[in-house]
Design a protein around this motif. Structure first.
Motif, PDB file in Angstrom:
ATOM      1  N   GLU A 110       0.809  -1.222   0.000  1.00  0.00           N
ATOM      2  CA  GLU A 110       0.000   0.000   0.000  1.00  0.00           C
ATOM      3  C   GLU A 110       0.844   1.275   0.000  1.00  0.00           C
ATOM      4  O   GLU A 110       0.302   2.370   0.156  1.00  0.00           O
ATOM      5  CB  GLU A 110      -0.961  -0.025   1.188  1.00  0.00           C
ATOM      6  N   GLN A 111       2.169   1.114  -0.100  1.00  0.00           N
ATOM      7  CA  GLN A 111       3.093   2.250  -0.215  1.00  0.00           C
ATOM      8  C   GLN A 111       3.003   3.219   0.973  1.00  0.00           C
ATOM      9  O   GLN A 111       3.119   4.428   0.810  1.00  0.00           O
ATOM     10  CB  GLN A 111       2.838   3.033  -1.524  1.00  0.00           C
ATOM     11  N   TRP A 112       2.788   2.685   2.179  1.00  0.00           N
ATOM     12  CA  TRP A 112       2.754   3.533   3.365  1.00  0.00           C
ATOM     13  C   TRP A 112       4.163   4.028   3.655  1.00  0.00           C
ATOM     14  O   TRP A 112       5.141   3.301   3.494  1.00  0.00           O
ATOM     15  CB  TRP A 112       2.239   2.760   4.566  1.00  0.00           C
ATOM     16  N   SER A 113       4.272   5.250   4.118  1.00  0.00           N
ATOM     17  CA  SER A 113       5.576   5.810   4.505  1.00  0.00           C
ATOM     18  C   SER A 113       5.856   5.462   5.965  1.00  0.00           C
ATOM     19  O   SER A 113       4.976   5.011   6.698  1.00  0.00           O
ATOM     20  CB  SER A 113       5.564   7.326   4.337  1.00  0.00           C
ATOM     21  N   LEU A 114       7.084   5.702   6.371  1.00  0.00           N
ATOM     22  CA  LEU A 114       7.436   5.489   7.777  1.00  0.00           C
ATOM     23  C   LEU A 114       6.606   6.386   8.685  1.00  0.00           C
ATOM     24  O   LEU A 114       6.215   5.987   9.782  1.00  0.00           O
ATOM     25  CB  LEU A 114       8.927   5.752   7.998  1.00  0.00           C
ATOM     26  N   ARG A 115       6.344   7.580   8.227  1.00  0.00           N
ATOM     27  CA  ARG A 115       5.546   8.521   9.026  1.00  0.00           C
ATOM     28  C   ARG A 115       4.128   7.973   9.206  1.00  0.00           C
ATOM     29  O   ARG A 115       3.567   8.020  10.307  1.00  0.00           O
ATOM     30  CB  ARG A 115       5.522   9.883   8.349  1.00  0.00           C
ATOM     31  N   ASP A 116       3.543   7.421   8.136  1.00  0.00           N
ATOM     32  CA  ASP A 116       2.203   6.839   8.230  1.00  0.00           C
ATOM     33  C   ASP A 116       2.196   5.648   9.187  1.00  0.00           C
ATOM     34  O   ASP A 116       1.294   5.505  10.010  1.00  0.00           O
ATOM     35  CB  ASP A 116       1.719   6.375   6.849  1.00  0.00           C
ATOM     36  N   LEU A 117       3.211   4.788   9.061  1.00  0.00           N
ATOM     37  CA  LEU A 117       3.304   3.629   9.944  1.00  0.00           C
ATOM     38  C   LEU A 117       3.481   4.064  11.397  1.00  0.00           C
ATOM     39  O   LEU A 117       2.877   3.489  12.306  1.00  0.00           O
ATOM     40  CB  LEU A 117       4.459   2.727   9.530  1.00  0.00           C
ATOM     41  N   GLY A 118       4.312   5.081  11.606  1.00  0.00           N
ATOM     42  CA  GLY A 118       4.513   5.578  12.962  1.00  0.00           C
ATOM     43  C   GLY A 118       3.220   6.081  13.572  1.00  0.00           C
ATOM     44  O   GLY A 118       2.907   5.787  14.727  1.00  0.00           O
TER      45      GLY A 118
END
Length: 153
Positions: A110-118
């Motif tokens: 889903e191409q989540w960024s580290l910021r989104d995951l955090g």
């Protein structure tokens, strides 16, 4: 303590009025010595302006150091016994292996960024990055993470 100046003397009725533990007392007395402040305890007959008082102080310091060493040895022995018994020692990981798998999937699919995951897991993006590197045990995921535009926070 703030009102005692260099060349002065701090007088207490008993040592337990000054510090919480032997190591705390030793620390306080060392601070006073560095400030050129003498110390006197009326009940214990300790006066750092005399050679006998300094001797007692140094004996207290040696006992406090010994006490700290014993505590450290007991702690290490307890941790070794826990490890030998198969128990994990230390802080629990911020993410479970299942959550790490989910994070890897979200990044890949889903191409989540580290910021989104955090934000999703309630962690700092650098923590997510570190946990995923540990989880994958390889450089492939680290290379993907290092190319992510949100790595530099």
């Amino acid at each position: 303590m703030r009102h005692v100046h260099a060349g002065g003397k701090l007088v207490v009725w008993r040592l337990d009025r000054l510090g919480r533990s032997l190591s705390h007392l030793v620390t306080l007395l060392e601070q006073l010595g560095r400030r050129d402040v003498r110390f006197q305890s009326l009940n214990e007959h300790i006066d750092t302006s005399t050679s006998g008082g300094r001797l007692v102080f140094h004996m207290m310091a040696a006992l406090a150091e010994f006490e700290r060493a014993l505590i450290s040895e007991r702690t290490r022995a307890g941790m070794a016994a826990a490890r030998a018994g198969g128990r994990r020692v230390g802080r629990r990981p911020s993410l479970s292996p299942q959550q790490c798998d989910e994070a890897c999937r979200l990044m890949a699919d889903e191409q989540w960024s580290l910021r989104d995951l955090g934000a999703h897991f309630g962690l700092h993006p650098r923590t997510v990055n570190r946990l995923l590197r540990i989880h994958t045990h390889g450089q492939e995921m680290f290379q993907v993470l290092s190319r992510s535009p949100d790595v530099s926070m």
